[in-house]
Design a protein around this motif. Structure first.
Motif, short mmCIF file in Angstrom:
data_model
loop_
_atom_site.label_atom_id
_atom_site.label_comp_id
_atom_site.label_asym_id
_atom_site.label_seq_id
_atom_site.Cartn_x
_atom_site.Cartn_y
_atom_site.Cartn_z
N LEU A 458 0.83 -1.21 0.00
CA LEU A 458 0.00 0.00 0.00
C LEU A 458 0.86 1.25 0.00
CD1 LEU A 458 -2.99 -0.64 2.45
CD2 LEU A 458 -2.99 -0.67 -0.05
N GLU A 459 1.91 1.26 0.79
CA GLU A 459 2.80 2.41 0.86
C GLU A 459 3.48 2.64 -0.48
OE1 GLU A 459 5.34 1.41 4.07
OE2 GLU A 459 3.89 1.98 5.63
N GLU A 460 3.93 1.58 -1.11
CA GLU A 460 4.58 1.71 -2.41
C GLU A 460 3.59 2.18 -3.47
OE1 GLU A 460 6.23 -2.11 -3.14
OE2 GLU A 460 7.93 -1.83 -1.76
N LEU A 461 2.35 1.68 -3.37
CA LEU A 461 1.33 2.06 -4.34
C LEU A 461 1.04 3.55 -4.27
CD1 LEU A 461 -0.76 1.10 -6.45
CD2 LEU A 461 -2.35 0.73 -4.53
N THR A 462 0.86 4.09 -3.06
CA THR A 462 0.56 5.52 -2.92
C THR A 462 1.77 6.37 -3.28
OG1 THR A 462 1.11 5.32 -0.55
CG2 THR A 462 -1.21 5.18 -1.17
N GLU A 463 2.96 5.86 -3.00
CA GLU A 463 4.16 6.60 -3.35
C GLU A 463 4.31 6.72 -4.86
OE1 GLU A 463 8.97 6.55 -2.30
OE2 GLU A 463 7.64 4.95 -1.60
N LEU A 484 -5.67 5.40 2.38
CA LEU A 484 -6.13 4.32 1.49
C LEU A 484 -6.54 3.10 2.31
CD1 LEU A 484 -6.55 3.07 -1.28
CD2 LEU A 484 -4.10 2.55 -1.36
N ALA A 485 -5.75 2.75 3.35
CA ALA A 485 -6.09 1.60 4.17
C ALA A 485 -7.44 1.79 4.84
CB ALA A 485 -5.00 1.35 5.20
N THR A 486 -7.70 3.01 5.32
CA THR A 486 -8.98 3.28 5.97
C THR A 486 -10.13 3.19 4.97
OG1 THR A 486 -7.85 4.75 7.53
CG2 THR A 486 -10.24 4.92 7.41
N ALA A 487 -9.88 3.65 3.76
CA ALA A 487 -10.91 3.56 2.72
C ALA A 487 -11.23 2.11 2.38
CB ALA A 487 -10.45 4.30 1.46
N LEU A 488 -10.25 1.22 2.56
CA LEU A 488 -10.45 -0.19 2.23
C LEU A 488 -11.12 -0.97 3.35
CD1 LEU A 488 -6.99 -0.95 0.53
CD2 LEU A 488 -9.20 -0.56 -0.60
N VAL A 518 -8.15 -2.63 -3.40
CA VAL A 518 -9.10 -3.72 -3.20
C VAL A 518 -8.50 -5.05 -3.68
CG1 VAL A 518 -11.29 -4.67 -4.00
CG2 VAL A 518 -11.16 -2.28 -3.25
N ARG A 519 -7.84 -5.01 -4.85
CA ARG A 519 -7.22 -6.23 -5.37
C ARG A 519 -6.07 -6.69 -4.47
NH1 ARG A 519 -8.00 -3.51 -10.37
NH2 ARG A 519 -5.81 -2.84 -10.39
N LEU A 520 -5.28 -5.73 -3.99
CA LEU A 520 -4.17 -6.10 -3.10
C LEU A 520 -4.67 -6.76 -1.82
CD1 LEU A 520 -1.54 -3.20 -3.15
CD2 LEU A 520 -1.14 -5.60 -3.64
N LEU A 521 -5.69 -6.17 -1.21
CA LEU A 521 -6.22 -6.73 0.03
C LEU A 521 -6.77 -8.13 -0.20
CD1 LEU A 521 -6.88 -6.37 2.99
CD2 LEU A 521 -9.04 -5.26 2.31
N ALA A 522 -7.54 -8.32 -1.28
CA ALA A 522 -8.09 -9.66 -1.57
C ALA A 522 -6.98 -10.66 -1.82
CB ALA A 522 -9.02 -9.58 -2.78
N THR A 523 -5.93 -10.21 -2.53
CA THR A 523 -4.81 -11.11 -2.84
C THR A 523 -4.12 -11.59 -1.57
OG1 THR A 523 -4.42 -10.10 -5.00
CG2 THR A 523 -2.57 -11.29 -3.99
N TYR A 524 -3.84 -10.68 -0.65
CA TYR A 524 -3.10 -11.07 0.55
C TYR A 524 -3.97 -11.84 1.54
CZ TYR A 524 1.32 -8.98 -0.67
OH TYR A 524 2.53 -8.73 -1.28
#
Length: 595
Positions: A458-463, A484-488, A518-524
């Motif tokens: 997530l940090e890399e994505l926002t960066e 972003l994490a809170t939005a998810l 959303v895809r990252l969270l589902a993946t992990y």
């Protein structure tokens, strides 16, 4: 005279059946699994030790295996048939530890290699030209055991071996094998006795006047009838005064079991000595010796004996291989059922995690307080730490719930495997134990490692998104990652977090970040849960319960039936064969009681 019209197709088909039998596995404790394992071992022994070698070498000597229960006098009988002591006999049990094969010197080459009994090593003993006196039994026994590398008082030799003796007293074309007791106290002796019987062209089953009605000899006789082997029985150690009555009663029992045509001989109870040699008088075993000799020397009688056993063994394969295929199919179905319990439990765990995230349960308690104070009273790192802890706990609790569901389903399943597999499949160890606590800690550590990777992504994505757009965003990537994490995971509060993200990045970028998030969270989440699932499935995969053995067995059996029909297309015929077949069921059933 050939025993069967053996063609390469038959041997190829038998080899395919043999490979299918060897590949069958029955690890799950289903009803009948133990019997299937025994049947598989018996089939392998019969194929390796008798049927395939016999069909490859139809002119090899007939092998007569002398078997029976403890104390039946098998070794004394073999010694008496040979005319000298080749097998140890005595009062201590078990007596016969190492099987002894005796053949004519001209036939020795048939048994030097691995044509029959390939799992047994070969030991050649120095021949004793002069019979040893009976009083030397113990000394001779110890000497033999030392040559074989085993202590006579131990249960069994370190390596299973076949002792080979030669003697001109036996006719060419005939070999005698003195087998261990089928009811030996030593399990390996019992197993070896069963293997040796599977290698026989002729079964010589020995029982006594005191034990002829016991279960052991009759189990052997029924097995012989089932396989339609060439069979002869010896009623040994019969008191002289009641020999006729006992022989008549034994004959009645054989008739009742459908074995009326089995030749039977009676040996009276005699001192096991003839001039101190420990042998029975020649007249006591003359009838059996003549019967065996005729099987070896008369081509027609030899063909009848060998053909009957070979054909019987072939015929028995049909039902036995079919039963193995059915048992293999049951194992596969049970393994699929056990696997299904795990897969269903972890699919439910995945749905549970997604449901809790959608409801915003990760944004509660300390996490909620930290988000309300962000960014003035709390830092982005603290918010992300709270989400990391909450998601780790949610995943770990979902795994625990899945393990409990699997454990409950397996407790009700008759195919539940052993403790080691069960522990792995249901959480590695019993809860409440030290091992259970360690397993839980290890599981939580694996969950936390994946959650931390998700956070870093997530940090890399926002960066990367911040570098891609030029909106003068003054906050660091960690703060954007907290939004972003809170939005998810925020549930009802996700809208506020998303608006803050859109205000900082712009609507297109915010929308793109949310979709990727959303895809990252589902993946992990799936990686964490499915990793635990696969760990629990691994022991079941290693059980080798795939459907291949069942399919291979049925296919090989079908090919074998066609090849067998061709092999049996030229039936044994001729007056010599008819005469031999008739003689087998006539005068030999009378009792021989002469001394």
């Amino acid at each position: 005279m050939a025993i069967l019209n053996v063609r390469p197709e038959l041997l190829d088909a038998l080899s395919a059946v043999r490979e299918g039998v060897a590949a069958a596995r029955f690890p799950l404790p289903l009803p009948g699994a133990h019997r299937a394992r025994l049947s598989r071992d018996e089939l392998l022994a019969q194929l390796d030790d008798y049927l395939i070698p016999r069909l490859r070498a139809p002119k090899a000597p007939l092998l007569a295996v002398v078997g029976g229960s403890t104390g039946a006098g098998k070794s004394t009988l073999v010694n008496s048939l040979v005319g000298r002591r080749v097998s140890e006999a005595g009062v201590l049990r078990p007596t016969t530890r190492t099987p002894v094969l005796v053949c004519h010197p001209e036939d020795e080459h048939w048994f030097k290699g691995e044509r029959v009994l390939p799992r047994l090593g070969r030991v050649w003993m120095p021949r004793q030209e002069v019979p040893a006196p009976a009083s030397d039994d113990d000394v001779q026994g110890c000497a033999a055991e030392e040559l074989l590398g085993a202590d006579a008082r131990d249960e069994e030799p370190a390596e299973r071996a076949l002792r080979i003796e030669t003697d001109t007293a036996l006719s060419p074309g005939l070999a005698l094998l003195d087998a261990p007791d089928v009811d030996s106290l030593v399990a390996s002796n019992r197993d070896l006795a069963a293997e040796l019987l599977c290698a026989a062209d002729i079964w010589v089953l020995v029982t006594t006047a005191a034990r002829y009605a016991d279960a052991v000899p009759w189990n052997l006789l029924r097995t012989a009838r089932e396989y339609d082997v060439t069979l002869v029985t010896v009623l040994d150690r019969v008191p002289h005064q009641i020999a006729s009555d006992v022989a008549r009663q034994y004959g009645s029992l054989l008739i009742r079991e459908g074995l009326a045509d089995v030749p039977r001989f009676t040996v009276p109870e005699l001192p096991e000595s003839a001039g101190g040699s420990g042998l029975l008088p020649a007249t006591a075993v003359a009838g059996l010796r003549n019967w065996l000799t005729q099987r070896a020397l008369d081509p027609a009688a030899r063909a009848v004996a060998g053909r009957r056993t070979a054909v019987g063994a072939l015929a028995s394969l049909r039902s036995r291989v079919t039963a193995l295929a059915n048992a293999s199919a049951a194992q596969h179905a049970a393994a699929l059922r056990l696997t299904g319990h795990i897969e269903e439990a972890y699919e439910e765990a995945r749905a549970r995690v997604r449901r809790h995230i959608a409801m915003g349960e990760l944004l509660a308690g300390d996490a909620h307080a930290l988000w309300r104070g962000f960014p003035v009273d709390s830092r982005a790192e603290e918010v992300l730490d709270a989400y990391e802890t909450g998601l780790t706990t949610l995943l770990a609790s979902s795994v625990a719930a899945a393990d409990e569901r699997v454990a409950e389903a397996w407790r009700r399943d008759p195919a539940r495997p052993g403790a080691e597999i069960t522990e792995i499949a249901t959480g590695r160890a019993e809860k409440g134990s030290r091992a259970g606590a360690d397993a839980a800690d290890d599981g939580r550590a694996r969950m936390n490692l994946l959650v931390r990777r998700w956070r870093r992504c997530l940090e890399e994505l926002t960066e990367e998104e911040a570098r891609a757009v030029d909106h003068g965003f003054g906050r660091d990537a960690e703060e954007a990652a907290a939004m972003l994490a809170t939005a998810l995971v925020g549930g009802g509060n996700a809208a506020d977090a998303y608006r803050s993200l859109a205000s900082a990045f712009g609507e297109p970028s915010a929308r793109r970040l949310r979709e990727c998030g959303v895809r990252l969270l589902a993946t992990y989440v799936e990686r964490a849960l499915y990793g635990e699932r696969d760990t629990r499935l691994a022991p079941l995969d290693e059980l080798e319960t795939a459907p291949d053995p069942q399919v291979d067995l049925i296919a090989a059996l079908s090919v074998l039936r066609k090849a067998e029909a061709s092999a049996l297309s030229g039936p044994l015929s001729g007056p010599g064969a008819q005469k031999s077949s008739q003689s087998q069921s006539q005068s030999h059933s009378q009792s021989q009681t002469e001394r």
